[in-house]
Design a protein around this motif. Structure first.
Motif, mmCIF file in Angstrom:
data_model
loop_
_atom_site.group_PDB
_atom_site.id
_atom_site.type_symbol
_atom_site.label_atom_id
_atom_site.label_comp_id
_atom_site.label_asym_id
_atom_site.label_seq_id
_atom_site.Cartn_x
_atom_site.Cartn_y
_atom_site.Cartn_z
ATOM 1 N N ALA A 30 -32.082 21.066 -74.224
ATOM 2 C CA ALA A 30 -33.525 20.923 -74.392
ATOM 3 C C ALA A 30 -34.220 21.786 -73.351
ATOM 4 N N SER A 31 -35.479 22.085 -73.612
ATOM 5 C CA SER A 31 -36.273 22.822 -72.633
ATOM 6 C C SER A 31 -37.508 22.012 -72.298
ATOM 7 N N SER A 32 -37.991 22.205 -71.095
ATOM 8 C CA SER A 32 -39.183 21.478 -70.663
ATOM 9 C C SER A 32 -40.283 22.475 -70.321
ATOM 10 N N ASN A 33 -41.508 21.971 -70.283
ATOM 11 C CA ASN A 33 -42.664 22.837 -70.079
ATOM 12 C C ASN A 33 -42.747 23.454 -68.690
ATOM 13 N N LEU A 83 -50.633 27.900 -64.128
ATOM 14 C CA LEU A 83 -50.605 26.460 -64.346
ATOM 15 C C LEU A 83 -50.804 26.100 -65.813
ATOM 16 N N ARG A 84 -51.449 26.968 -66.592
ATOM 17 C CA ARG A 84 -51.649 26.708 -68.023
ATOM 18 C C ARG A 84 -50.471 27.175 -68.867
ATOM 19 N N VAL A 85 -49.557 27.915 -68.278
ATOM 20 C CA VAL A 85 -48.432 28.477 -69.020
ATOM 21 C C VAL A 85 -47.425 27.388 -69.348
ATOM 22 N N GLN A 86 -46.969 27.386 -70.584
ATOM 23 C CA GLN A 86 -45.861 26.508 -70.925
ATOM 24 C C GLN A 86 -44.574 27.218 -70.567
ATOM 25 N N GLY A 87 -43.510 26.477 -70.489
ATOM 26 C CA GLY A 87 -42.257 27.029 -70.000
ATOM 27 C C GLY A 87 -41.373 27.615 -71.067
ATOM 28 N N ALA A 88 -40.125 27.242 -71.019
ATOM 29 C CA ALA A 88 -39.118 27.785 -71.913
ATOM 30 C C ALA A 88 -39.283 27.233 -73.326
ATOM 31 N N THR A 89 -38.828 28.017 -74.304
ATOM 32 C CA THR A 89 -38.905 27.603 -75.695
ATOM 33 C C THR A 89 -37.619 26.908 -76.121
ATOM 34 N N GLY A 95 -23.769 33.312 -80.708
ATOM 35 C CA GLY A 95 -22.494 33.759 -80.171
ATOM 36 C C GLY A 95 -21.927 32.631 -79.330
ATOM 37 N N ASP A 96 -21.599 32.934 -78.107
ATOM 38 C CA ASP A 96 -21.128 31.875 -77.208
ATOM 39 C C ASP A 96 -22.107 31.654 -76.057
ATOM 40 N N SER A 97 -23.397 31.882 -76.324
ATOM 41 C CA SER A 97 -24.441 31.681 -75.311
ATOM 42 C C SER A 97 -25.533 30.747 -75.822
ATOM 43 N N ILE A 98 -26.093 29.982 -74.915
ATOM 44 C CA ILE A 98 -27.330 29.264 -75.197
ATOM 45 C C ILE A 98 -28.445 30.250 -74.883
ATOM 46 N N VAL A 99 -29.269 30.541 -75.878
ATOM 47 C CA VAL A 99 -30.320 31.545 -75.724
ATOM 48 C C VAL A 99 -31.670 30.848 -75.718
ATOM 49 N N THR A 100 -32.522 31.234 -74.784
ATOM 50 C CA THR A 100 -33.880 30.719 -74.732
ATOM 51 C C THR A 100 -34.810 31.845 -74.303
ATOM 52 N N THR A 101 -36.074 31.668 -74.596
ATOM 53 C CA THR A 101 -37.090 32.595 -74.122
ATOM 54 C C THR A 101 -38.018 31.826 -73.199
ATOM 55 N N SER A 102 -38.757 32.565 -72.392
ATOM 56 C CA SER A 102 -39.649 31.926 -71.446
ATOM 57 C C SER A 102 -40.941 32.713 -71.341
ATOM 58 N N GLN A 103 -41.990 32.015 -70.945
ATOM 59 C CA GLN A 103 -43.281 32.685 -70.828
ATOM 60 C C GLN A 103 -43.334 33.629 -69.633
ATOM 61 N N ASN A 104 -42.246 33.744 -68.893
ATOM 62 C CA ASN A 104 -42.195 34.724 -67.813
ATOM 63 C C ASN A 104 -41.701 36.087 -68.300
ATOM 64 N N LYS A 105 -41.656 36.280 -69.624
ATOM 65 C CA LYS A 105 -41.351 37.559 -70.259
ATOM 66 C C LYS A 105 -39.868 37.820 -70.489
ATOM 67 N N TYR A 106 -39.014 36.851 -70.221
ATOM 68 C CA TYR A 106 -37.572 37.081 -70.327
ATOM 69 C C TYR A 106 -36.932 36.312 -71.469
ATOM 70 N N VAL A 107 -35.839 36.897 -71.973
ATOM 71 C CA VAL A 107 -34.909 36.223 -72.877
ATOM 72 C C VAL A 107 -33.655 35.986 -72.042
ATOM 73 N N TYR A 108 -33.116 34.764 -72.093
ATOM 74 C CA TYR A 108 -31.962 34.390 -71.279
ATOM 75 C C TYR A 108 -30.773 34.022 -72.149
ATOM 76 N N ARG A 128 -43.704 33.415 -76.429
ATOM 77 C CA ARG A 128 -44.103 32.049 -76.742
ATOM 78 C C ARG A 128 -43.300 31.425 -77.874
ATOM 79 N N SER A 129 -42.547 32.228 -78.598
ATOM 80 C CA SER A 129 -41.789 31.686 -79.728
ATOM 81 C C SER A 129 -40.303 31.669 -79.404
ATOM 82 N N PRO A 130 -39.575 30.725 -79.991
ATOM 83 C CA PRO A 130 -38.133 30.665 -79.736
ATOM 84 C C PRO A 130 -37.406 31.845 -80.366
#
Length: 167
Positions: A30-33, A83-89, A95-108, A128-130
């Motif tokens: 799960a991801s949190s704000n 402070l208004r930015v939401q966090g990870a999507t 593949g063999d990775s858990i992939v998420t995006t974040s409002q800090n401009k990165y895909v992890y 902003r989108s998963p």
């Protein structure tokens, strides 16, 4: 008949994204704000967490980040915009990775068992989108995976993932 309570876990911020469960391990992701990704065991205990730094809750506090380059600011206090930015999507397995995006401009790309950062990709603006995943196997049995994500920089990205790690 109502559902029976099984467990709950207190996270550090609201959860407004869709959690996923990997059936082979029964781990829930799960991801949190506040920009964190959480891996929770079937009994409701924490397996690991990864801090993307995608929200105001970790502004400038680099000792709280798993990846210092993910900090949304380098000052000790958050800006009103952060402070208004939401966090990870919502995370996804690709593949063999858990992939998420974040409002800090990165895909992890994170390791499902340990939350280790495997790879990271920067866009020019907030995401902003998963991410979505496309996996395929060719006629020779070679697996490949591609992550698709959009960004506020007006681009749609297709990222070929590294070859799956051997177990």
């Amino acid at each position: 008949m109502a559902g029976l309570f099984r467990w709950e876990i207190n996270l550090t911020s609201s959860v407004e994204s869709e959690p996923i469960e990997i059936p082979s391990s029964s781990v829930v992701y799960a991801s949190s704000n506040d920009g964190k990704i959480w891996a929770i065991r079937p009994d409701g205990t924490l397996l690991w967490r990864y801090v993307t730094g995608g929200a105001g809750g970790v502004c400038g506090n680099l000792d709280k980040l798993s990846d210092p380059q993910a900090a949304p600011s380098s000052v000790a206090q958050c800006t009103p915009a952060e402070l208004r930015v939401q966090g990870a999507t919502s995370p996804t397995l690709c593949g063999d990775s858990i992939v998420t995006t974040s409002q800090n401009k990165y895909v992890y790309g994170l390791g499902p068992r340990d939350g280790e950062l495997r790879w990271k990709f920067a866009t020019a603006r907030r995401i902003r989108s998963p991410a979505r995943c496309w996996e395929q196997t060719d006629a020779f049995g070679t697996r490949s995976a591609t992550v698709f994500t959009g960004s506020n920089d007006r681009y749609l990205y297709a990222l070929d993932l590294p070859a799956p790690r051997s177990t």
